[in-house]
Design a protein around this motif. Structure first.
Motif, PDB file in Angstrom:
ATOM      1  N   GLU A 132       0.822  -1.208   0.000  1.00 18.54           N
ATOM      2  CA  GLU A 132       0.000   0.000   0.000  1.00 18.54           C
ATOM      3  C   GLU A 132       0.862   1.267   0.000  1.00 18.54           C
ATOM      4  O   GLU A 132       0.602   2.209  -0.752  1.00 18.54           O
ATOM      5  CB  GLU A 132      -0.921  -0.004   1.218  1.00 18.54           C
ATOM      6  CG  GLU A 132      -1.979  -1.109   1.195  1.00 18.54           C
ATOM      7  CD  GLU A 132      -2.813  -1.130   2.458  1.00 18.54           C
ATOM      8  OE1 GLU A 132      -2.486  -0.371   3.393  1.00 18.54           O
ATOM      9  OE2 GLU A 132      -3.795  -1.906   2.514  1.00 18.54           O
ATOM     10  N   SER A 148       2.718   2.157  -3.378  1.00 22.87           N
ATOM     11  CA  SER A 148       1.852   2.850  -4.331  1.00 22.87           C
ATOM     12  C   SER A 148       1.652   4.310  -3.920  1.00 22.87           C
ATOM     13  O   SER A 148       1.720   5.219  -4.750  1.00 22.87           O
ATOM     14  CB  SER A 148       0.500   2.130  -4.414  1.00 22.87           C
ATOM     15  OG  SER A 148      -0.387   2.809  -5.278  1.00 22.87           O
ATOM     16  N   GLU A 149       1.425   4.527  -2.619  1.00 19.21           N
ATOM     17  CA  GLU A 149       1.228   5.896  -2.131  1.00 19.21           C
ATOM     18  C   GLU A 149       2.501   6.724  -2.287  1.00 19.21           C
ATOM     19  O   GLU A 149       2.446   7.911  -2.632  1.00 19.21           O
ATOM     20  CB  GLU A 149       0.796   5.860  -0.670  1.00 19.21           C
ATOM     21  CG  GLU A 149      -0.589   5.247  -0.450  1.00 19.21           C
ATOM     22  CD  GLU A 149      -0.932   5.112   1.017  1.00 19.21           C
ATOM     23  OE1 GLU A 149      -0.069   5.461   1.850  1.00 19.21           O
ATOM     24  OE2 GLU A 149      -2.050   4.660   1.334  1.00 19.21           O
ATOM     25  N   GLN A 156       4.924   6.375  -4.538  1.00 18.59           N
ATOM     26  CA  GLN A 156       5.148   6.723  -5.947  1.00 18.59           C
ATOM     27  C   GLN A 156       4.204   7.831  -6.398  1.00 18.59           C
ATOM     28  O   GLN A 156       4.590   8.705  -7.186  1.00 18.59           O
ATOM     29  CB  GLN A 156       4.986   5.477  -6.816  1.00 18.59           C
ATOM     30  CG  GLN A 156       6.087   4.442  -6.597  1.00 18.59           C
ATOM     31  CD  GLN A 156       5.881   3.173  -7.381  1.00 18.59           C
ATOM     32  OE1 GLN A 156       4.775   2.905  -7.861  1.00 18.59           O
ATOM     33  NE2 GLN A 156       6.929   2.378  -7.539  1.00 18.59           N
ATOM     34  N   GLN A 157       2.964   7.809  -5.903  1.00 24.10           N
ATOM     35  CA  GLN A 157       2.023   8.882  -6.231  1.00 24.10           C
ATOM     36  C   GLN A 157       2.487  10.211  -5.609  1.00 24.10           C
ATOM     37  O   GLN A 157       2.361  11.270  -6.229  1.00 24.10           O
ATOM     38  CB  GLN A 157       0.632   8.523  -5.732  1.00 24.10           C
ATOM     39  CG  GLN A 157      -0.016   7.373  -6.502  1.00 24.10           C
ATOM     40  CD  GLN A 157      -1.387   7.017  -5.970  1.00 24.10           C
ATOM     41  OE1 GLN A 157      -1.904   7.688  -5.063  1.00 24.10           O
ATOM     42  NE2 GLN A 157      -1.990   5.969  -6.494  1.00 24.10           N
ATOM     43  N   ALA A 158       3.032  10.125  -4.396  1.00 27.19           N
ATOM     44  CA  ALA A 158       3.512  11.343  -3.727  1.00 27.19           C
ATOM     45  C   ALA A 158       4.675  11.961  -4.493  1.00 27.19           C
ATOM     46  O   ALA A 158       4.786  13.186  -4.597  1.00 27.19           O
ATOM     47  CB  ALA A 158       3.929  11.011  -2.298  1.00 27.19           C
ATOM     48  N   GLN A 192       5.145  11.831  -7.727  1.00 26.72           N
ATOM     49  CA  GLN A 192       4.597  12.498  -8.906  1.00 26.72           C
ATOM     50  C   GLN A 192       4.129  13.908  -8.572  1.00 26.72           C
ATOM     51  O   GLN A 192       4.245  14.828  -9.382  1.00 26.72           O
ATOM     52  CB  GLN A 192       3.432  11.681  -9.490  1.00 26.72           C
ATOM     53  CG  GLN A 192       3.845  10.329 -10.063  1.00 26.72           C
ATOM     54  CD  GLN A 192       4.847  10.452 -11.182  1.00 26.72           C
ATOM     55  OE1 GLN A 192       4.695  11.293 -12.070  1.00 26.72           O
ATOM     56  NE2 GLN A 192       5.878   9.623 -11.143  1.00 26.72           N
ATOM     57  N   GLY A 193       3.606  14.068  -7.355  1.00 26.16           N
ATOM     58  CA  GLY A 193       3.146  15.391  -6.936  1.00 26.16           C
ATOM     59  C   GLY A 193       4.280  16.358  -6.654  1.00 26.16           C
ATOM     60  O   GLY A 193       4.062  17.568  -6.578  1.00 26.16           O
ATOM     61  N   GLN A 206      10.560  12.506 -14.814  1.00 30.75           N
ATOM     62  CA  GLN A 206      11.195  11.449 -14.030  1.00 30.75           C
ATOM     63  C   GLN A 206      11.954  10.491 -14.928  1.00 30.75           C
ATOM     64  O   GLN A 206      11.504  10.145 -16.015  1.00 30.75           O
ATOM     65  CB  GLN A 206      10.133  10.684 -13.240  1.00 30.75           C
ATOM     66  CG  GLN A 206      10.676   9.595 -12.331  1.00 30.75           C
ATOM     67  CD  GLN A 206       9.583   8.966 -11.485  1.00 30.75           C
ATOM     68  OE1 GLN A 206       8.609   9.622 -11.139  1.00 30.75           O
ATOM     69  NE2 GLN A 206       9.742   7.703 -11.159  1.00 30.75           N
ATOM     70  N   LYS A 258      11.964   4.337 -12.809  1.00 28.65           N
ATOM     71  CA  LYS A 258      10.963   4.184 -11.753  1.00 28.65           C
ATOM     72  C   LYS A 258      11.535   4.625 -10.411  1.00 28.65           C
ATOM     73  O   LYS A 258      12.738   4.537 -10.180  1.00 28.65           O
ATOM     74  CB  LYS A 258      10.500   2.723 -11.667  1.00 28.65           C
ATOM     75  CG  LYS A 258       9.736   2.238 -12.884  1.00 28.65           C
ATOM     76  CD  LYS A 258       9.263   0.808 -12.679  1.00 28.65           C
ATOM     77  CE  LYS A 258       8.461   0.317 -13.884  1.00 28.65           C
ATOM     78  NZ  LYS A 258       7.983  -1.085 -13.700  1.00 28.65           N
ATOM     79  N   CYS A 261      11.721   2.391  -3.907  1.00 25.17           N
ATOM     80  CA  CYS A 261      11.137   2.472  -2.579  1.00 25.17           C
ATOM     81  C   CYS A 261      11.680   1.340  -1.706  1.00 25.17           C
ATOM     82  O   CYS A 261      11.810   0.203  -2.163  1.00 25.17           O
ATOM     83  CB  CYS A 261       9.607   2.388  -2.638  1.00 25.17           C
ATOM     84  SG  CYS A 261       8.828   3.772  -3.522  1.00 25.17           S
ATOM     85  N   CYS A 317      11.005   6.559  -0.479  1.00 21.66           N
ATOM     86  CA  CYS A 317      11.013   6.473  -1.943  1.00 21.66           C
ATOM     87  C   CYS A 317      11.918   7.565  -2.512  1.00 21.66           C
ATOM     88  O   CYS A 317      11.857   8.723  -2.063  1.00 21.66           O
ATOM     89  CB  CYS A 317       9.600   6.616  -2.509  1.00 21.66           C
ATOM     90  SG  CYS A 317       8.507   5.227  -2.119  1.00 21.66           S
TER      91      CYS A 317
END
Length: 240
Positions: free
Chosen positions: A66, A69-70, A72-74, A76-77, A85, A88, A91, A116
């Motif tokens: 979980e 995934s969070e 990697q999304q963070a 991107q922000g 980027q 990959k 993390c 990450c």
């Protein structure tokens, strides 16, 4: 003399009081046994819960999936405008548990910390560098009569992280079209070059000149299809 003994009856029933047996004949004539102290620590069987390593591993695995995934999304922000980027995000998770495997407990709390890391590069700067390199190469390859006739197009093919220090290798394709430009002096020089030649020889000679890929010669009122000796009597037109 004293010796160590244990109860044959399991559980609490084996906790006999002191002097439960006295002067008991044992083993050989003249040897007797007496328990001066009470037996203790005998416990009846009862169910209880304990922590298994699989409990800890399952909770840590779920949290790691979980949080990856969070994370990697963070990332991107966090990427700024104009940045891109490379590869990959990497993390790594570190987990700890409130109880160790084998400890008695009705529950166990597992905590996971996720870190990450991602490498980014400035896409606009990279494209500008690629176009400048292409222009420099064109300047060295073509003579001065060539001119860029279309907007340069840049395409990122791939971005590869080369080492642990975060060095990024970029493969960018840059494209542009340069076309030879012939001014009045250049056209006059062409006329002087082919003056007095027949059309076939003139065409072959011109095709070997830089920037010329196609030639069409029309000769009028000349036996043998020969061009005039006076270059001023020839008209040279240049097309794309």
């Amino acid at each position: 003399m004293s010796s160590i003994a244990h109860a044959l009856i399991p559980g609490a029933q084996g906790n006999i009081p002191a002097l439960d047996f006295q002067e008991t004949t044992c083993c050989h004539a003249g040897i007797t046994l007496t328990n001066h102290d009470a037996f203790s620590d005998g416990q009846d069987a009862r169910p209880y819960s304990y922590v298994q390593q699989s409990d800890i591993d399952m909770a840590a695995s779920t949290l790691t999936a979980e949080m990856t995934s969070e994370g990697q999304q963070a990332i991107q922000g966090k990427i700024q405008s104009g940045e891109q980027q490379a590869g990959k995000a990497k993390c790594s998770a570190s987990s700890s548990a409130s109880h160790s495997a084998g400890e008695r407990s009705n529950s166990v709390t597992v905590s996971t910390t996720m870190t990450c890391i991602a490498e980014v590069f400035n896409r606009d700067d990279a494209y500008a560098m690629a176009t400048n390199l292409l222009k420099s190469d064109a300047t060295q390859t073509f003579h001065n009569h060539y001119a860029l006739t279309s907007p340069l197009k840049t395409t990122l093919i791939n971005a590869v992280i080369q080492n642990p220090e975060g060095m990024i290798s970029l493969h960018i394709e840059a494209q542009g079209q340069w076309v030879a430009q012939f001014d009045a002096a250049s056209r006059q020089e062409m006329a002087r070059l082919i003056a007095g030649l027949n059309a076939a020889s003139a065409q072959d000679l011109l095709l070997h000149q830089p920037g010329i890929t196609q030639v069409r010669i029309t000769v009028t009122n000349s036996p043998g299809n020969v061009l005039p000796l006076d270059e001023h009597k020839m008209i040279i037109q240049v097309g794309p």
